[in-house]
Design a protein around this motif. Structure first.
Motif, PDB file in Angstrom:
ATOM      1  N   UNK A 127      -4.964   7.269 -11.191  1.00 31.03           N
ATOM      2  CA  UNK A 127      -6.005   6.521 -11.053  1.00 31.03           C
ATOM      3  C   UNK A 127      -6.293   5.352 -10.602  1.00 31.03           C
ATOM      4  N   UNK A 128      -5.508   4.032 -11.223  1.00 30.60           N
ATOM      5  CA  UNK A 128      -5.399   3.351 -11.383  1.00 30.60           C
ATOM      6  C   UNK A 128      -4.901   3.143 -10.572  1.00 30.60           C
ATOM      7  N   UNK A 129      -3.047   3.671 -10.076  1.00 28.16           N
ATOM      8  CA  UNK A 129      -3.050   3.601  -8.228  1.00 28.16           C
ATOM      9  C   UNK A 129      -3.995   3.583  -6.996  1.00 28.16           C
ATOM     10  N   UNK A 130      -5.139   4.585  -7.255  1.00 23.50           N
ATOM     11  CA  UNK A 130      -6.316   4.569  -6.748  1.00 23.50           C
ATOM     12  C   UNK A 130      -6.883   3.758  -6.386  1.00 23.50           C
ATOM     13  N   UNK A 131      -7.388   2.660  -7.574  1.00 21.20           N
ATOM     14  CA  UNK A 131      -8.139   1.721  -7.854  1.00 21.20           C
ATOM     15  C   UNK A 131      -7.459   0.424  -7.429  1.00 21.20           C
ATOM     16  N   UNK A 132      -6.179   0.557  -7.382  1.00 20.29           N
ATOM     17  CA  UNK A 132      -4.719  -0.283  -7.295  1.00 20.29           C
ATOM     18  C   UNK A 132      -4.748  -0.829  -5.374  1.00 20.29           C
ATOM     19  N   UNK A 133      -4.535   0.829  -5.135  1.00 20.32           N
ATOM     20  CA  UNK A 133      -4.960   0.806  -3.163  1.00 20.32           C
ATOM     21  C   UNK A 133      -5.754   0.071  -2.666  1.00 20.32           C
ATOM     22  N   UNK A 134      -7.326   0.986  -3.189  1.00 22.86           N
ATOM     23  CA  UNK A 134      -8.456   0.352  -2.422  1.00 22.86           C
ATOM     24  C   UNK A 134      -9.024  -0.974  -2.899  1.00 22.86           C
ATOM     25  N   UNK A 135      -9.019  -1.685  -4.081  1.00 22.59           N
ATOM     26  CA  UNK A 135      -8.696  -3.179  -4.068  1.00 22.59           C
ATOM     27  C   UNK A 135      -7.823  -4.239  -2.789  1.00 22.59           C
ATOM     28  N   UNK A 136      -6.702  -3.379  -2.584  1.00 19.66           N
ATOM     29  CA  UNK A 136      -5.774  -4.164  -2.107  1.00 19.66           C
ATOM     30  C   UNK A 136      -6.263  -4.405  -0.394  1.00 19.66           C
ATOM     31  N   UNK A 137      -6.741  -2.927  -0.155  1.00 19.13           N
ATOM     32  CA  UNK A 137      -7.386  -3.012   1.071  1.00 19.13           C
ATOM     33  C   UNK A 137      -8.527  -3.401   1.844  1.00 19.13           C
ATOM     34  N   UNK A 138      -8.615  -3.403   0.779  1.00 21.59           N
ATOM     35  CA  UNK A 138      -9.822  -3.802   0.834  1.00 21.59           C
ATOM     36  C   UNK A 138     -10.125  -5.920   1.174  1.00 21.59           C
ATOM     37  N   UNK A 139      -9.462  -6.490  -0.074  1.00 21.23           N
ATOM     38  CA  UNK A 139      -9.860  -7.792  -1.128  1.00 21.23           C
ATOM     39  C   UNK A 139      -8.167  -8.373  -0.418  1.00 21.23           C
ATOM     40  N   UNK A 140      -6.855  -7.964  -0.066  1.00 16.83           N
ATOM     41  CA  UNK A 140      -6.167  -8.837   0.258  1.00 16.83           C
ATOM     42  C   UNK A 140      -5.452  -8.546   1.697  1.00 16.83           C
ATOM     43  N   UNK A 190       0.717  -1.075   0.469  1.00 17.61           N
ATOM     44  CA  UNK A 190      -0.090   0.742  -0.184  1.00 17.61           C
ATOM     45  C   UNK A 190       0.704   1.297   0.128  1.00 17.61           C
ATOM     46  N   UNK A 191       1.704   1.135   1.339  1.00 19.96           N
ATOM     47  CA  UNK A 191       3.068   2.369   0.466  1.00 19.96           C
ATOM     48  C   UNK A 191       3.596   2.474  -0.690  1.00 19.96           C
ATOM     49  N   UNK A 192       4.169   1.615  -1.187  1.00 21.22           N
ATOM     50  CA  UNK A 192       4.601   1.558  -2.189  1.00 21.22           C
ATOM     51  C   UNK A 192       3.285   2.303  -3.829  1.00 21.22           C
ATOM     52  N   UNK A 193       2.469   1.784  -3.793  1.00 26.23           N
ATOM     53  CA  UNK A 193       0.860   2.624  -4.395  1.00 26.23           C
ATOM     54  C   UNK A 193       0.908   3.748  -3.941  1.00 26.23           C
ATOM     55  N   UNK A 194       0.932   3.998  -2.935  1.00 26.88           N
ATOM     56  CA  UNK A 194       1.188   5.339  -2.336  1.00 26.88           C
ATOM     57  C   UNK A 194       1.710   6.860  -2.761  1.00 26.88           C
ATOM     58  N   UNK A 195       2.793   6.181  -2.933  1.00 29.38           N
ATOM     59  CA  UNK A 195       4.087   6.844  -3.415  1.00 29.38           C
ATOM     60  C   UNK A 195       3.796   6.944  -4.802  1.00 29.38           C
TER      61      UNK A 195
END
Length: 525
Positions: free
Chosen positions: A184-197, A92-97
């Protein structure tokens, strides 16, 4: 009294979080593809960057170099941080950066600010080894092979798919929209990771090696900077030779420090094992082979037909012709799992390299039509996909479960070094064999063919290295779940793919730890 060692069959072990294992694979693969997009995001507009940023062509290349350097530095560091403090947290930190870097790039035309944003985008490359580590910790054995294959191939999948999409956006919208899309792709990846992983519970002992991280970062920058800029500076110039010499000294001193520190960033003793060392060296060769096609085919497709060999295609069509490279890599993941289940990842790696060699060999005579480039992209995509898919399985089979993040981070770094070397060498070849057309110099067909020969030679060297890897095959035999220091010899699991089990830790059939069962009372933690 000597404690009784407990042996169970793998199929009796509880599968961790089985109910949630379904979405893990697509979410992590999407995250990997998202960060890989950063590597080729600006390729369609690279020739226009000097005008867009109002700078000299030599300075504009820093926009690409910064992403490469940041990605190389971040992969081993984020892998180790994930082992220590949580792989999902670091993902999540990598995606946020990456999102922050994308927003910075979307809001500027200044060269220095753009380079800063691109470096932050490249920092997210650490997400790929982190995703592989999460899969190893969370997925049941029967899903692990194809899942890791897809995650490992996401570097090529993202890079290949980004080319036509980025070209389409660049032709019909302001080029800053590329960065808004990546954010936008990064924010979507963060949301999915936080919710489902889920966050795997396994942690490595020790603390973060800050001095080792700084030393490795400095050594890599000193090495990759002259490799990527050598064609601009001159390969025999004082800056190039000086930086290369400084990199050797820095990395040697870093290695001596790592051997003496109790909790190193990179366990060099583990890295020196035959299976790890040869896998990493083979990874460099695969990286060289992967990047060669990405450099040659788009240029060949876009050169005007007046050259006598150019195919005269638009930027979008050229991207579409190269896109099958990434698509094929994605679709060979299930094929890899089947071959590896029967023959082991070593055989799959060798098969992939053989297919790559065939693809480049065929390419020497199949560069006269657009459909031929598509055929080359498909064959090379299949070979590179098989080779990339094999690498994490070989690494994971040779290291302790608590080291998977750092070990896969180092392996991803080796691939990045391969692509950097490929970019430098092939760029030099194309520049030295260019021909004059009117008032400009363009790459020649001779240069394209020499580039393909270099890639073929690299992958054949990788094939020889892979041949010396120990064979690894899955085994259905029982595995040792726990042992103690005072226990006598016990029948060890004969599965070569399983790393040395840590005493007192539950280990699944594939060598991965199971978080569902605690250590036995009194066992060694």
């Amino acid at each position: 009294m000597r404690r009784t060692q407990r042996i169970r069959h793998a199929e009796e072990l509880p599968e961790p979080r089985k109910a949630r294992s379904g979405p893990i694979v697509p979410v992590l693969a999407f995250a990997g593809i998202t960060v890989a997009v950063m590597q080729t995001l600006l390729v369609p507009v690279i020739k226009d960057l000097p005008v867009l940023l109002d700078t000299a062509p030599a300075d504009a290349t820093w926009v690409m170099t910064a992403t490469l350097l940041a990605g190389a530095v971040s992969t081993p560091i984020m892998g180790r941080l994930g082992d220590l403090y949580g792989k999902r947290r670091m993902l999540l930190a990598s995606l946020a950066v990456m999102v922050i870097g994308s927003l910075i790039c979307a809001s500027t035309d200044d060269l220095i600010v753009m380079i800063t944003g691109r470096a932050l985008q490249g920092f997210a490359m650490g997400a790929i080894p982190l995703g592989i580590g999460i899969m190893r910790d969370e997925l049941p054995r029967e899903k692990l092979g194809s899942a890791m294959a897809l995650m490992s191939s996401s570097i090529g999948v993202g890079g290949g798919l980004a080319l036509p999409v980025a070209a389409l956006v660049a032709q019909h919208a302001d080029w800053h929209a590329l960065f808004l899309g990546s954010a936008g792709l990064g924010l979507l990846a963060m949301a999915l990771t936080y919710t489902l992983v889920p966050e795997p519970p396994l942690r490595a002992p020790g603390s973060f090696d800050l001095i080792g991280a700084l030393g490795l970062s400095l050594g890599l920058v000193l090495l990759l900077l002259p490799v990527t800029k050598g064609s601009d500076w001159g390969w025999t110039s004082a800056p190039t030779l000086g930086l290369l010499a400084a990199s050797v000294v820095t990395l040697v001193l870093w290695g001596l420090f790592e051997l003496r520190t109790p909790a190193p960033l990179v366990d060099l003793r583990t890295t020196a094992r035959r299976e790890v060392l040869l896998t990493n060296l083979a990874s460099i060769m695969v990286g060289v082979a992967f990047y060669a096609v990405s450099l040659v085919l788009p240029q060949l497709l876009q050169l005007p037909t007046s050259t006598g060999y150019g195919l005269g295609q638009s930027m979008v069509v050229a991207g579409l012709c190269v896109a099958p490279l990434g698509v094929t890599m994605m679709f060979v993941a299930p094929l890899y799992a089947r071959i590896s289940a029967r023959r082991g990842p070593k055989a799959t790696l060798m098969l992939g390299m053989l297919v790559i060699a065939i693809g480049y060999g065929a390419g020497l005579g199949l560069l006269s039509a657009a459909w031929q480039t598509v055929l080359i992209a498909v064959v090379l995509g299949a070979g590179i996909g098989l080779a990339y898919s094999s690498l994490p399985a070989l690494i994971i089979g040779a290291v302790d479960p608590s080291e998977t993040g750092a070990a896969n981070g180092l392996n991803t770094l080796m691939r990045s070094i391969g692509t950097s070397v490929s970019s430098a060498v092939i760029g030099m070849v194309l520049a030295n064999t260019s021909v004059t057309m009117g008032s400009v110099e363009v790459p020649s067909m001779e240069g394209f063919r020499i580039s393909f020969l270099i890639a073929t030679g690299a992958v054949l060297v990788g094939l020889v290295l892979a041949a010396f890897l120990p064979s690894q095959r899955p085994s259905a035999h029982p595995v040792l779940l726990a042992s103690s220091a005072d226990a006598g010899p016990a029948p060890a699991a004969p599965a070569p793919a399983a790393p040395a089990a840590t005493a007192g830790r539950t280990v699944r059939h594939d060598g991965a730890p199971s978080s569902a069962e605690p250590p036995p009372p009194g066992g060694t933690p």
